[in-house]
Structures are given as structure tokens and as C-alpha cells.
Design a protein around this motif. Sequence first.
Motif, PDB file in Angstrom:
ATOM      1  N   ASP A 235       0.817  -1.212   0.000  1.00 13.34           N
ATOM      2  CA  ASP A 235       0.000   0.000   0.000  1.00 13.34           C
ATOM      3  C   ASP A 235       0.854   1.266   0.000  1.00 13.34           C
ATOM      4  O   ASP A 235       0.449   2.313   0.526  1.00 13.34           O
ATOM      5  N   GLY A 236       2.077   1.161  -0.583  1.00  9.84           N
ATOM      6  CA  GLY A 236       2.939   2.325  -0.678  1.00  9.84           C
ATOM      7  C   GLY A 236       3.688   2.661   0.595  1.00  9.84           C
ATOM      8  O   GLY A 236       4.297   3.726   0.692  1.00  9.84           O
ATOM      9  N   MET A 376      19.190   2.932  -7.535  1.00 10.50           N
ATOM     10  CA  MET A 376      18.090   2.865  -6.577  1.00 10.50           C
ATOM     11  C   MET A 376      17.653   1.414  -6.416  1.00 10.50           C
ATOM     12  O   MET A 376      18.009   0.534  -7.202  1.00 10.50           O
ATOM     13  N   MET A 377      16.896   1.154  -5.382  1.00 14.24           N
ATOM     14  CA  MET A 377      16.292  -0.149  -5.133  1.00 14.24           C
ATOM     15  C   MET A 377      14.829   0.055  -4.758  1.00 14.24           C
ATOM     16  O   MET A 377      14.462   1.078  -4.175  1.00 14.24           O
ATOM     17  N   THR A 378      14.008  -0.937  -5.101  1.00 19.39           N
ATOM     18  CA  THR A 378      12.609  -0.921  -4.680  1.00 19.39           C
ATOM     19  C   THR A 378      12.473  -1.619  -3.333  1.00 19.39           C
ATOM     20  O   THR A 378      13.434  -2.218  -2.829  1.00 19.39           O
ATOM     21  N   ASP A 379      11.284  -1.583  -2.772  1.00 17.47           N
ATOM     22  CA  ASP A 379      11.045  -2.299  -1.523  1.00 17.47           C
ATOM     23  C   ASP A 379      11.235  -3.799  -1.717  1.00 17.47           C
ATOM     24  O   ASP A 379      11.728  -4.495  -0.821  1.00 17.47           O
ATOM     25  N   ALA A 380      10.863  -4.308  -2.895  1.00 20.01           N
ATOM     26  CA  ALA A 380      11.038  -5.733  -3.179  1.00 20.01           C
ATOM     27  C   ALA A 380      12.515  -6.099  -3.254  1.00 20.01           C
ATOM     28  O   ALA A 380      12.920  -7.186  -2.827  1.00 20.01           O
ATOM     29  N   ASP A 381      13.340  -5.203  -3.800  1.00 13.65           N
ATOM     30  CA  ASP A 381      14.781  -5.459  -3.834  1.00 13.65           C
ATOM     31  C   ASP A 381      15.352  -5.518  -2.420  1.00 13.65           C
ATOM     32  O   ASP A 381      16.153  -6.402  -2.093  1.00 13.65           O
ATOM     33  N   MET A 382      14.948  -4.586  -1.586  1.00 14.26           N
ATOM     34  CA  MET A 382      15.448  -4.566  -0.210  1.00 14.26           C
ATOM     35  C   MET A 382      14.992  -5.799   0.574  1.00 14.26           C
ATOM     36  O   MET A 382      15.659  -6.235   1.513  1.00 14.26           O
ATOM     37  N   ALA A 383      13.858  -6.373   0.162  1.00 16.29           N
ATOM     38  CA  ALA A 383      13.382  -7.594   0.827  1.00 16.29           C
ATOM     39  C   ALA A 383      14.373  -8.734   0.651  1.00 16.29           C
ATOM     40  O   ALA A 383      14.492  -9.609   1.518  1.00 16.29           O
TER      41      ALA A 383
END
Length: 731
Positions: A235-236, A376-383
Motif C-alpha cells: 500500500d505504498g 536505486m532499489m525498490t522495496d522488493a529489492d530490499m526484501a
Amino acid sequence: MTNDMQAASGCPFHQKDGGQTSLASTNNSDWWPNALNLDILSQHDKKTNPMDPDFDYAAAFKSLDLEAVKQDLRELINSSQEWWPSDYGSYIGMFVRTAWHLAGSYRKQDGRGGANTGNQRFAPLNSWPDNVNTDKGRRLLWPVKRKYGNKISWGDLIVLAGTVAYEEAGLKTFGFGGGRLDIWHPEKDIYWGEERQWLAPTANRYANDQDRKSLENPLAAVQMGLIYVNPEGVDGIQDPLRTAQDMRVTFDRMGMDDEETVALTAGGHTVGKAHGNGKAENLGADVESADVEFQGLGWHNSEGTGNGANTMVSGLEGAWTTHPTKWDNEFFYLLFTYEWEKTTSPAGAKQWEPINIKEEDKPVDAHNPNVRRNPMMTDADMALKMDPEYRKISERFYADPAYLSEVFARAWYKLTHRDMGPKSRYLGADVPNDDLIWQDPIPSVDYVLSEAEIEDLKAKLLNSGLTSVELINTAWDSARTFRGSDYRGGANGARIRLAPQKDWVGNEPERLAKVLAKLEEIQASLAKKVSIADLIVLGGTAAVEKAAHAAGVNIKVPFLAGRGDATQEQTDVYSFEDLLPKHDGFRNWVKEDYSVQPEELLLDRAQLLGLTAPEMTVLVGGMRVLGTNYAGTAEGVLTARVGVLSNDFFVNLTDMKYNWKPVAKNRYEIVERATGATKWTATRVDLVFGSNSILRSYAEVYAQDDNKEKFVKDFVAAWVKVMNADRFDVK
């Protein structure tokens, strides 16, 4: 009555908008939104297909010079078109993303979505927020498609372009198989979720928002308009550990395990970049909403040139790696070498950027090589770094780049081919020799049965002590698993005798075990070994033929031998659980109480089997009089001649001397008007063929006195269609 009211009542085209006339204001679904919608059974009507009736795509593809196509793609990948400039002088990222998002809509629960039909060309997928600017990828490919024309479908070309793009980046890919058949209009009746808003809050499709495994079936994406998960976080809200929960569920529903999930996420972000160097509010309408001057393209950006440095896609901005056009291990190098902090892109999207990154580790600007930008990284990458299980896998990939390349190449092949069914459907010289378990391999057979041998086997089966109902139900239950969405299931392979199918409640395990034991006994007695798969289908075929003869129709039910018997080792038990029947209107069975009506479930099953509305109708009517209901229940068996392939079901269903009376949920009594006596019982699935105006029109055809023989012939044709649905070796 006022003059306005008089005018309204007298004009059939009266509209509320100032009295303006419109012929496109409403349709039946607007007036009767709860009516049973049969459109799903004519979803791919031949009238929409511009190809000649005898067009053979497999033959056309085999005449294709595949190496020439790949060379043209390489030249295109390494170019830059003025109307849509490439990043870093390469379309590697563009074509990878276009192929990825075509294949990425696949979901294993019902096999729908995926690359197999080229459905990204049509709504709603062509206008999903997650697919922004894939329209540009397809348009860039148009010169290649125009050149090779009918020899390569859009589905095949898009997947091939993504695969060649990875090869140009330096990856040794696993292979490519053609054979995807394009559709020609939107699959508007596929259920993508009930939301009426793109990117609506995820709670809309979860039974419990805190339990991410409670994502509504058969959905795989977490929000309307996404392929997988929200790159900015659930949800952002940036929370990689919670995003990891969504990733695990979503990728599992695509048939991917944790290792494949990590490989695909990292490998997908090894090339290309995200685009969000501008203001999101400057983006114009999506593909379906854009006006004609935009040439069928959407999301026009009014800022600057609208492309190049001003390109807007996800709103995230930046490349993931130092060299975004090369296949390497830089994704994990950057992920683990640096600490990352939350930030926002110029467009306001939430992303992660490294702290104190070395200048030489920064990628250059996509259009100005003299300027370096932060990755940059997305939240999925950081996961992949923060989730304990994902991190273990990521660390192994970081330490062993060759292993990452191998796992990713296989996962990419699986991603882009998962919905194509068995390997026998694949076309082209680049198809790997490997038999992969997710392709549901089936051993081939080397025998041929003569007509005399088939007749002898029929006699053995009918005289085996097994009843006609037992033979018909076993054949039906074996074949009904077929899904035209991803070409899985069906009678070929006889997996009904293996785990997990042999234990499915819907297959009546006790009855099934009895039938299989007898078939194995017959098989052992044969001088020429015939597969159990063939014996299962032939048993049902013989019983149907016998029932037709009992109705006075001398008909030979066609039988096509050549099915093989799969082994347990060739059967992925976990993935086959997705084919578990939870309902079967043809056998008048619903496993439990669902939120949708039984007749809607019947339509879903019929569509997956590739049946038309008339075929569905005649099959239900025939199965009822044959007495094939689950567990032998009497609902809908509207005949005194059970086991005879008569049109009695339709005759009695349409006879107005009876009244229908609801007595319980999904249970009705059919009562004689004259006496009040209950003659039969029925379910909603039975009665819909007499109540729905379209289905009743078909029922009336089969109820006519002059159509008794037509009913039998149509039933046999539909039966054979289901039995042979998975015989790709002869299509």
C-alpha cells in the motif's frame, strides 16, 4: 403527465442528458447486472479472428528463419528510434520488461494470464498502471512483426525479444519455444479482481489484511493493475519484511519457489532502469482512454520531449546496477556493499538509495554519459537483503555468479513458457531437450490399435463387471482437469491414478480405486500392452456408445489411442493441487458453499475445457440422464430411463406441467402442477438451463421431438472434444 414525460415515454432513445439521443448508452448488463453472463464461453469467437479458417500457425512458424528474426531483433535492440529513444543506446531493458509483464500475469490457480495469447495488446492489461509504456515496447517491435507477418505471433515475438535482449546483455539463456497463439479481442471475462479503481488498497482482495496468504483466489497480484507486488511497499508503505510476505505469496501463485523468486527479482533488475524523472500528474490517459491523435499509445507525457530524459513509467527513478545493459552480479554487489536509505524520486515515488556510494559505482545517466546518477532499489529489492530466507539465497548468488546465471536462465524460461503446456506444443530449433517437471512430461507410446483391437477392448471393458456409470465417471474425472488456459491437466498421462489426484474427494477415491484395479487387471491380460490412460478413456467411450444404442441411435463414438502413462516422479504433486476440482456442474457437485452461484462455477469450468454454450448444455443434459452425478445423487436426473442417452432431461425441464419449488439452498423440487406430487429434485445448475433465456433456447432445441438423434450426435461430439482436449500430438 408533463410534456417532457410524454416525450420520454414515446421515444425509445430518450436520454437524460438534455434530451440527446444515443445508441450506445446502456446494454443488457447495465439493465440486469446480476444476469448470468455467458460471454466467457464465446470469448474467442472465430468471427473476431482475421486469419483464414485453414491457417496453421505451427506450419507457418516452422517455415520461419528464426536466426534472421533474432538478428533483426539484435539490430533493433542496439538502435535508438527518434520517436522513443533508447536508454544507454539499448532497448535491452525495454524488451525485457515488455516480455516480463506479458508473461507475469500468469497465475497457477486457474492457468489464466501469461504470454500464451499475446493478451497484453488488449484491455485491461494494455492499460494497467504496471504496464505503462509496454505499449512503446510493442510498437518498437512492429517493424519486425510486419516483416515476418503470420510466421510469428505477437506472443512469440515479445517473448523472443526479451530473451534475445538478455543474450545481448551477456546471459546464456536456457532456450526459447514458439507456439503461442494470438487472440484478437480482449479477454474481458477473466476475473482480475472486483476493484473498480487501479491500485486500490490491498485489503480489498484479502480475507485478512494481516494474513498475506489470504489473498483472494485465483488472484496472484496484490493490487488491481499490478503484475506482482507494489514496488514502493505494501500500500505504498516501505517495509521490506512485509513486502517479502507479498512476494512469497505472489510468486508462489505463479509457480515459483523462493530461489526462483530471488533470481527473477535480481536478474530482472540487473538490466534496465526505472523512469520517474518528472511529475506524475503530467502523464496523459492510458492506452484505452487516449484520444486518436496519440496513435494507439497511452501515457503521453506533456513535460519536455515526453520521452528520453522525460520518460515516466513507474515513477521510480534510476538504474539498479552500475552497467544496466550488462548481465553481471552488480545487483548483489551494490545491495550488500552499501547501506540504503528511504527516499523519493522526482515524481514522488518511494524508493531506496545508497549512502555514500563511490562515484565509480554509480551508473551514468541514460542519455548523458558525462553525468553519473545514484542507483536505486525498490522495496522488493530490499526484501532480498532483509528477509532471512531470501537473504540466504541472495548471499549464495552473490558468492556464486555462475549459479545465479544458471538459476535465472531456467527461471526466465519457466516464467515465459509456463503457460504453454507440455513440451510437445513448443516449436523451433531453440527448444531445449530437457524434460522439465513443470511441463508435466508424459512418456510416449509406440503402439497402434486397429479397429478390431479397439472393438475387442470395448467388449472387455463393458464385460469387466464395472458399471457404465463407473466407466463414464472415471473417464470424465480424468479428462475434466484439462485447462485451455495453460494446457495443463487432461486424460493423457492418467495422472488420476497418481498422487495427488487419486485422493481428491471430487474423484470419489473408493470408486476410483476399484475401477483402476480392474483396468490394471485388464491391462496385464493383454498381449499388446495398452496404457491405462487409453483404457480409461476407452471405457467411458464404450459406455457412452452403449447408452446411445439404448436410445435407438446407432452411432460409433470416435476413439483416438496414443495416450501415455505418467509416473509419480514425472508429477509435481504440489503444483497439481491447483487443478483440484472444487466443483463440477457436469456431475452436479459443489465441494462446499461458495460466494458465487453454482451455475457461475459451471461456466468457469466449461470455459477452461474450451466448450461453447451449446456444448456445455448438451453435456450437462446427457450426463444427467446417464446417471453420472457425484456419489449417485438424484438431483437433475429428470428421466425414468437412467443410463439411456435420451433427451429426457430437456423434455422434462421445459415441460410446463411441472412447477419448480425451492426447498433448501441449491435444492429444488420439480412438482406436478395437477397433483402437487414431487416428481424430481434438482439444483440451480439443472434449472438454469430452463430459466436463463439463452440456455433455455439451447435446451428447447434438444427437447424437440425431431432432435433426439441430434442430441445424441452433439453429446458424442462434445464428449470426444473433452476426451481429446489434451492430445496436442494430433492437433
